[in-house]
Scaffold this motif. Sequence first.
Motif, PDB file in Angstrom:
ATOM      1  N   PHE A 278       0.835  -1.200   0.000  1.00 31.19           N
ATOM      2  CA  PHE A 278       0.000   0.000   0.000  1.00 31.19           C
ATOM      3  C   PHE A 278       0.871   1.252   0.000  1.00 31.19           C
ATOM      4  CE2 PHE A 278      -1.880   3.483   2.397  1.00 31.19           C
ATOM      5  CZ  PHE A 278      -3.168   3.593   1.897  1.00 31.19           C
ATOM      6  N   ALA A 279       1.942   1.217   0.782  1.00 28.40           N
ATOM      7  CA  ALA A 279       2.764   2.405   0.998  1.00 28.40           C
ATOM      8  C   ALA A 279       3.671   2.734  -0.174  1.00 28.40           C
ATOM      9  CB  ALA A 279       3.606   2.215   2.257  1.00 28.40           C
ATOM     10  N   GLY A 280       4.196   1.704  -0.824  1.00 31.39           N
ATOM     11  CA  GLY A 280       5.186   1.933  -1.851  1.00 31.39           C
ATOM     12  C   GLY A 280       6.597   1.880  -1.285  1.00 31.39           C
ATOM     13  N   LEU A 281       7.567   1.763  -2.163  1.00 29.73           N
ATOM     14  CA  LEU A 281       8.952   1.517  -1.788  1.00 29.73           C
ATOM     15  C   LEU A 281       9.526   2.557  -0.834  1.00 29.73           C
ATOM     16  CD1 LEU A 281      11.627   0.019  -2.083  1.00 29.73           C
ATOM     17  CD2 LEU A 281      12.038   1.310  -4.188  1.00 29.73           C
ATOM     18  N   GLU A 282       9.423   3.829  -1.167  1.00 35.07           N
ATOM     19  CA  GLU A 282      10.100   4.872  -0.398  1.00 35.07           C
ATOM     20  C   GLU A 282       9.646   4.905   1.054  1.00 35.07           C
ATOM     21  OE1 GLU A 282      10.858   9.713  -0.477  1.00 35.07           O
ATOM     22  OE2 GLU A 282       9.955   8.705  -2.203  1.00 35.07           O
ATOM     23  N   ARG A 283       8.328   4.874   1.271  1.00 29.57           N
ATOM     24  CA  ARG A 283       7.820   4.924   2.651  1.00 29.57           C
ATOM     25  C   ARG A 283       8.083   3.620   3.396  1.00 29.57           C
ATOM     26  NH1 ARG A 283       1.781   6.720   2.184  1.00 29.57           N
ATOM     27  NH2 ARG A 283       1.989   5.988   0.037  1.00 29.57           N
ATOM     28  N   ALA A 284       7.962   2.491   2.696  1.00 29.19           N
ATOM     29  CA  ALA A 284       8.184   1.197   3.343  1.00 29.19           C
ATOM     30  C   ALA A 284       9.619   1.057   3.836  1.00 29.19           C
ATOM     31  CB  ALA A 284       7.848   0.070   2.375  1.00 29.19           C
ATOM     32  N   VAL A 285      10.569   1.523   3.047  1.00 31.28           N
ATOM     33  CA  VAL A 285      11.982   1.396   3.395  1.00 31.28           C
ATOM     34  C   VAL A 285      12.317   2.163   4.682  1.00 31.28           C
ATOM     35  CG1 VAL A 285      14.301   2.115   2.663  1.00 31.28           C
ATOM     36  CG2 VAL A 285      12.828   0.821   1.098  1.00 31.28           C
ATOM     37  N   LYS A 286      11.609   3.259   4.936  1.00 33.58           N
ATOM     38  CA  LYS A 286      11.848   4.019   6.169  1.00 33.58           C
ATOM     39  C   LYS A 286      11.647   3.152   7.403  1.00 33.58           C
ATOM     40  CE  LYS A 286      10.486   8.596   4.427  1.00 33.58           C
ATOM     41  NZ  LYS A 286       9.499   9.708   4.573  1.00 33.58           N
ATOM     42  N   ASN A 287      10.753   2.188   7.319  1.00 28.06           N
ATOM     43  CA  ASN A 287      10.465   1.333   8.464  1.00 28.06           C
ATOM     44  C   ASN A 287      11.495   0.228   8.657  1.00 28.06           C
ATOM     45  OD1 ASN A 287       8.182   2.793   9.050  1.00 28.06           O
ATOM     46  ND2 ASN A 287       6.783   1.396   8.004  1.00 28.06           N
ATOM     47  N   MET A 288      12.438   0.123   7.735  1.00 29.69           N
ATOM     48  CA  MET A 288      13.447  -0.929   7.821  1.00 29.69           C
ATOM     49  C   MET A 288      14.780  -0.393   8.320  1.00 29.69           C
ATOM     50  SD  MET A 288      12.453  -2.790   4.223  1.00 29.69           S
ATOM     51  CE  MET A 288      10.704  -2.964   3.787  1.00 29.69           C
TER      52      MET A 288
ATOM     53  N   MET B 187       6.099   0.996  16.344  1.00 33.35           N
ATOM     54  CA  MET B 187       4.911   0.649  15.572  1.00 33.35           C
ATOM     55  C   MET B 187       4.080   1.884  15.207  1.00 33.35           C
ATOM     56  SD  MET B 187       4.996  -2.448  14.821  1.00 33.35           S
ATOM     57  CE  MET B 187       6.210  -3.683  15.255  1.00 33.35           C
ATOM     58  N   ASP B 188       4.009   2.839  16.108  1.00 27.20           N
ATOM     59  CA  ASP B 188       3.276   4.078  15.807  1.00 27.20           C
ATOM     60  C   ASP B 188       3.910   4.797  14.618  1.00 27.20           C
ATOM     61  OD1 ASP B 188       1.408   3.755  17.779  1.00 27.20           O
ATOM     62  OD2 ASP B 188       2.394   5.093  19.225  1.00 27.20           O
ATOM     63  N   VAL B 189       5.229   4.910  14.650  1.00 24.24           N
ATOM     64  CA  VAL B 189       5.942   5.583  13.560  1.00 24.24           C
ATOM     65  C   VAL B 189       5.821   4.794  12.267  1.00 24.24           C
ATOM     66  CG1 VAL B 189       8.228   6.264  12.715  1.00 24.24           C
ATOM     67  CG2 VAL B 189       7.575   6.766  15.081  1.00 24.24           C
ATOM     68  N   ALA B 190       5.903   3.461  12.372  1.00 21.96           N
ATOM     69  CA  ALA B 190       5.819   2.610  11.186  1.00 21.96           C
ATOM     70  C   ALA B 190       4.462   2.768  10.509  1.00 21.96           C
ATOM     71  CB  ALA B 190       6.060   1.153  11.571  1.00 21.96           C
ATOM     72  N   ALA B 191       3.403   2.727  11.296  1.00 24.55           N
ATOM     73  CA  ALA B 191       2.054   2.861  10.716  1.00 24.55           C
ATOM     74  C   ALA B 191       1.876   4.215  10.047  1.00 24.55           C
ATOM     75  CB  ALA B 191       0.998   2.651  11.806  1.00 24.55           C
ATOM     76  N   GLU B 192       2.332   5.268  10.703  1.00 23.04           N
ATOM     77  CA  GLU B 192       2.172   6.609  10.127  1.00 23.04           C
ATOM     78  C   GLU B 192       3.012   6.775   8.860  1.00 23.04           C
ATOM     79  OE1 GLU B 192      -0.184   8.750  10.909  1.00 23.04           O
ATOM     80  OE2 GLU B 192      -0.773   7.116  12.248  1.00 23.04           O
ATOM     81  N   ASN B 193       4.194   6.133   8.828  1.00 21.71           N
ATOM     82  CA  ASN B 193       5.006   6.175   7.612  1.00 21.71           C
ATOM     83  C   ASN B 193       4.252   5.567   6.436  1.00 21.71           C
ATOM     84  OD1 ASN B 193       7.315   7.441   8.531  1.00 21.71           O
ATOM     85  ND2 ASN B 193       8.403   5.551   9.005  1.00 21.71           N
TER      86      ASN B 193
END
Length: 219
Positions: free
Chosen positions: A172-182, A210-216
Amino acid sequence: MPATTASLLGLEKKSLREQAVSALRAAITSGALEPGRHLVETELSDMLQISRGTLREALRQLEQEGLLSAGARGRLSVRHLDAKEIRDIFAVRATLESLAVRTLCELPNRSAVIKSLRAAVNHMKSAAKDTLEARIESDLEFHRTLCKLSDNQTLLHSWESLEGSIRMSIMFAGLERAVKNMDVDRHLEIVEAIETGDPEAAQSAILGHMDVAAENLVA
């Protein structure tokens, strides 16, 4: 030959259902089978070179994992999540993982646990230059390890039941936002909080993560 078709061909005869599940899961995670796409059994069975019966078994598993959803007539499509669903998924995930880290903090000897978690973080670091799929897998493996080390099978089973939904959240998020959570350092902070043996600090670290990950993912 289309890229999607090529990526799904060439399955070995051994464990065809498992290989079909793996190939389809990778196609969904990579976006080759995009959210909302209706699945046509004849097309997929030809691509995978397996029987429709074997394909149906694989599709049932992926539906159970939360990667596929059934329409009014039972027609399967790649699951599409909205922002509320993602926040709900991460709220439940945060509750499970906060229980896991609290349990780990209460262990009288955490040295083996910390060693395993640091190894998982190092795996994430090694995967940072690899494919998106490899990065996703290393990130999920870190969090799966947290739950495994708690030695609570109900907790682990509950977390694993969310895994497909977590993968779809990433799509749903796409590459750029998903990578921030890694980010490796953010995961290392969780390990260091567990190492202190302070359950409140460890829970705060995982809940904040988890809060930051969801918002990302929904930003």
